[in-house]
Scaffold this active site. Sequence first.
Site, PDB file in Angstrom:
ATOM      1  N   CYS A 123     -54.224 -19.655   8.669  1.00 10.72           N
ATOM      2  CA  CYS A 123     -53.669 -19.580   7.315  1.00 10.72           C
ATOM      3  C   CYS A 123     -54.397 -18.432   6.611  1.00 10.72           C
ATOM      4  O   CYS A 123     -55.598 -18.508   6.377  1.00 10.72           O
ATOM      5  CB  CYS A 123     -53.931 -20.910   6.597  1.00 10.72           C
ATOM      6  SG  CYS A 123     -53.026 -21.088   5.065  1.00 10.72           S
ATOM      7  N   GLU A 146     -47.928 -23.761  14.792  1.00 13.42           N
ATOM      8  CA  GLU A 146     -48.757 -24.795  14.149  1.00 13.42           C
ATOM      9  C   GLU A 146     -49.700 -24.133  13.158  1.00 13.42           C
ATOM     10  O   GLU A 146     -50.123 -22.995  13.360  1.00 13.42           O
ATOM     11  CB  GLU A 146     -49.546 -25.522  15.247  1.00 13.42           C
ATOM     12  CG  GLU A 146     -50.515 -26.578  14.763  1.00 13.42           C
ATOM     13  CD  GLU A 146     -51.977 -26.136  14.775  1.00 13.42           C
ATOM     14  OE1 GLU A 146     -52.839 -26.991  14.526  1.00 13.42           O
ATOM     15  OE2 GLU A 146     -52.271 -24.941  15.013  1.00 13.42           O
ATOM     16  N   ARG A 202     -55.532 -36.189  12.082  1.00  9.73           N
ATOM     17  CA  ARG A 202     -55.510 -34.719  11.972  1.00  9.73           C
ATOM     18  C   ARG A 202     -54.137 -34.309  11.487  1.00  9.73           C
ATOM     19  O   ARG A 202     -53.146 -34.470  12.192  1.00  9.73           O
ATOM     20  CB  ARG A 202     -55.819 -34.096  13.343  1.00  9.73           C
ATOM     21  CG  ARG A 202     -56.209 -32.629  13.288  1.00  9.73           C
ATOM     22  CD  ARG A 202     -56.663 -32.153  14.669  1.00  9.73           C
ATOM     23  NE  ARG A 202     -57.160 -30.790  14.663  1.00  9.73           N
ATOM     24  CZ  ARG A 202     -58.415 -30.425  14.385  1.00  9.73           C
ATOM     25  NH1 ARG A 202     -59.309 -31.344  14.076  1.00  9.73           N
ATOM     26  NH2 ARG A 202     -58.779 -29.158  14.416  1.00  9.73           N
ATOM     27  N   ARG A 254     -51.454 -31.601  10.497  1.00  6.10           N
ATOM     28  CA  ARG A 254     -51.116 -30.199  10.720  1.00  6.10           C
ATOM     29  C   ARG A 254     -49.626 -30.012  10.508  1.00  6.10           C
ATOM     30  O   ARG A 254     -48.841 -30.932  10.730  1.00  6.10           O
ATOM     31  CB  ARG A 254     -51.479 -29.759  12.150  1.00  6.10           C
ATOM     32  CG  ARG A 254     -52.987 -29.710  12.438  1.00  6.10           C
ATOM     33  CD  ARG A 254     -53.649 -28.575  11.675  1.00  6.10           C
ATOM     34  NE  ARG A 254     -55.065 -28.420  11.946  1.00  6.10           N
ATOM     35  CZ  ARG A 254     -56.042 -28.975  11.238  1.00  6.10           C
ATOM     36  NH1 ARG A 254     -55.737 -29.782  10.225  1.00  6.10           N
ATOM     37  NH2 ARG A 254     -57.306 -28.739  11.522  1.00  6.10           N
TER      38      ARG A 254
END
Length: 408
Positions: free
Chosen positions: A81, A124, A171, A173
């Site tokens: 990101c 992802e 987690r 994502r």
Amino acid sequence: MGKIKVIELFAGVGGFRLGLEKKGKFNVVWSNQWEPSTKTQHASMVYEARFGAENHSNHDISEVSTAEIPDADLLVGGFPCQDYSVATTLQNSKGLIGKKGVLWWSIHRILSEKKQPIKYLFLENVDRLLKSPSAQRGRDFAIMLKSLDELGYAVEWRVINAADYGMPQRRRRIFFLGYHKTTATFQQIKKAHIEDWVESLGTIAQAFPVDELQNKPVNFNLSDDLVTISDQFNKGEKLSPFQNSGVFINGKVYTVKTTPALKENGTVLKDILQNGEVSDDFYIPEEEYAKWEYLKGAKKEVRTAKSGFTYNYSEGNMVFPDALDNASRTIITGEGGKSPSRFKHVVQTKKGLRRLTPVELERLNMFPDNHTRLEGISDTKRAFFMGNALVVGVVEKISEALYERINS
């Protein structure tokens, strides 16, 4: 169709590849892993040790020419990101330039330069992508969608927490799939009721079922050009318009909040522990317990910055030691090493408190035991890899649904 040919970018230690190739339906024909900040390319070394050096590139992807990359059906990768903003160049009014080193633009370049279009994308990222940057919530995701639209792709996305579907780690994502306009799937999305696609018909919904949609979907167009989106998108708004699920096709965004369909009991932290096989190195000396307790505990205190400025600091308490009857907390890159830390996992055993081993961290991401074990790779580095990796089981389930769709 036989095996689906795959290009794997930002490959790390191969989490995407493990999930894709598990059932023998996908074949990675070329991969790239490059860590700009380190001299020794540890992740790439592990990747080559497990999958072989043939057709694996350990060079900065922004400097690899598209001609070197073989044709494939699917491009996959977990890219970072970063700031996706764009600007026009004076020399070339048509030329859009993203910031150098921003890896999204390497994916974009490869997709735009391939003579034979790559039909499918499977990518992802951290879920923060949907609401970054803070001054223009959702701008980066909007730029990404618009740039894919211009290359002829429709996109579906979902934020998935692996533990919601019985996997051993909490987690979250964002996973998204792209379909080129030459594919049957693109046409299916075009004809479908988009609500049905998100709720049940879509590839991600097939892999990870959701409850019936409760709230009202949001629809809007991304009709501006990339530079205008970069400068103006959602300026001054507090919230991103993007929800945790959605579809984007022909410039139109459809987005809605979904909740996971209820799961059976899943794998919990105690299920992955190496009982009785753990060396003394991982046990915390009793004289350090107080330090760990302080770091994990709630705090309200006055602190002084280096500049001399004093401020009130507060944080809540962390569960200490970690709950064994629940999926684990998210692994972060600083999980390794002996020093006391707020964020490292600590488990209670008969012998006392201890940190997690590299094998346990691998299991939390559903990697095979000792996947990252290699001469010259420290336990701390192995923990770092897992902090960067994805949960292999998520990739496996989405890729199975994608294979079925391509072959239906």
